[in-house]
Design a protein around this motif. Structure first.
Motif, mmCIF file in Angstrom:
data_model
loop_
_atom_site.group_PDB
_atom_site.id
_atom_site.type_symbol
_atom_site.label_atom_id
_atom_site.label_comp_id
_atom_site.label_asym_id
_atom_site.label_seq_id
_atom_site.Cartn_x
_atom_site.Cartn_y
_atom_site.Cartn_z
ATOM 1 N N ILE A 200 0.829 -1.185 0.036
ATOM 2 C CA ILE A 200 0.147 0.049 -0.119
ATOM 3 C C ILE A 200 0.800 1.220 0.004
ATOM 4 O O ILE A 200 0.488 2.067 -0.790
ATOM 5 N N PHE A 201 2.015 1.161 0.938
ATOM 6 C CA PHE A 201 2.890 2.260 0.775
ATOM 7 C C PHE A 201 3.690 2.646 -0.599
ATOM 8 O O PHE A 201 3.630 3.832 -0.927
ATOM 9 N N LYS A 202 3.786 1.434 -1.120
ATOM 10 C CA LYS A 202 4.384 1.626 -2.470
ATOM 11 C C LYS A 202 3.662 2.346 -3.440
ATOM 12 O O LYS A 202 4.005 3.241 -4.392
ATOM 13 N N GLU A 203 2.552 2.005 -3.488
ATOM 14 C CA GLU A 203 1.262 2.413 -4.401
ATOM 15 C C GLU A 203 1.408 3.977 -4.183
ATOM 16 O O GLU A 203 1.387 4.964 -5.289
ATOM 17 N N LEU A 204 1.150 4.461 -2.651
ATOM 18 C CA LEU A 204 0.988 6.183 -2.507
ATOM 19 C C LEU A 204 2.557 6.638 -2.871
ATOM 20 O O LEU A 204 2.644 7.737 -3.388
#
Length: 273
Positions: A200-204
């Protein structure tokens, strides 16, 4: 057509997501840093929300600088890391080490700031004047290539490179040169933007990188292209484990890395034994 394509790929490298020949990459990277030199520090603050200052503090704390050391900071043109090293040494003296280290030893402390780009070095020299380091003989500014350093074998106690190795043409050559110039017992430390592996952090982070950073560069620095290259070059840089293996292949022992902010940046270190 087959012949020319084959020729390109035999000497090809990446400039962000583009494939270019090696000579062209060196010129293009040089243009990027000439263009961004004046706004480099402001953009670093904006892009990282000031966190780059803490990351560099962490880098220097791992180095553990000491009075009398000979240190090489590569791709350090604006002086950010070198100033921190010098301040750490000066604070050590103020804590009572002044009586232990003679004045002659103070003169022997040498922090070499090496950068291939004269515009970045000029920014660093101006910042040194503003911070009261203008007449400090411990700071030495050197225009030089990380892949072909002018320093002697076994001459440095420490080597740092912050947000620089990602931009070179041959990472292996840089690592080999770092190993060559370090003394036995010398530390190699690299702070670099790296790879986030939390889904999720990677997508953001990807959304921020590709949508916000280039637009910020255009608004603040009037240069969208250079910051588009920045985010693309991060994705082309080897993952943390792979880069650690490259450091070990250059001869370093006790290679390890520390992820900061979930892998947005990583600090790799190695020891020459």
């Amino acid at each position: 057509m087959l012949s020319s394509t084959s020729s390109l790929h035999s000497h090809a490298t990446s400039f962000g997501f583009k494939e270019v020949n090696e000579e062209e990459k060196a010129r293009m990277v040089g243009n990027v840093f000439t263009n961004v030199a004046a706004s480099y520090d402001v953009m670093n603050d904006l892009m990282s929300a000031g966190l780059h200052r803490l990351w560099k503090d962490r880098l220097v704390s791992k180095l553990n600088p000491f009075p009398g050391m000979k240190h090489l900071d590569v791709a350090g043109g604006t002086g950010d890391v070198a100033f921190r090293i010098l301040e750490t040494i000066n604070k050590a003296k103020l804590r009572g080490l002044r009586d232990v280290f003679e004045d002659t030893l103070e003169e022997e402390t040498q922090i070499y700031v090496c950068d291939i780009n004269p515009s970045m070095l000029n920014v660093g020299k101006q910042r040194a004047l503003e911070r009261g380091f203008g007449q400090d003989r411990s700071l030495v500014w050197v225009e030089g290539d990380a892949e072909n350093l002018s320093f002697k074998n076994d001459s440095m106690d420490g080597y740092t490179i912050a947000f620089g190795i990602r931009n070179v043409t041959h990472i292996e050559k840089v690592l080999n040169e770092a190993y060559r110039v370090l003394k036995r017992g010398g530390r190699f430390l690299c702070l670099e933007l790296s790879h986030v592996d939390i889904p999720i952090f990677k997508e953001l982070y990807d959304l921020y990188s590709f949508s916000v950073i280039p637009a910020m560069g255009e608004l603040v620095a009037g240069d969208r292209g250079s910051y588009q290259y920045l985010v693309e070059s991060i994705r082309r840089f080897p993952p943390q484990d792979k880069f650690a293996s490259m450091i070990a292949d250059a001869g370093f022992q006790k290679v390890e890395y520390e992820n900061l902010v979930g892998g947005v940046v990583a600090i790799h270190s190695g020891l020459k034994v």
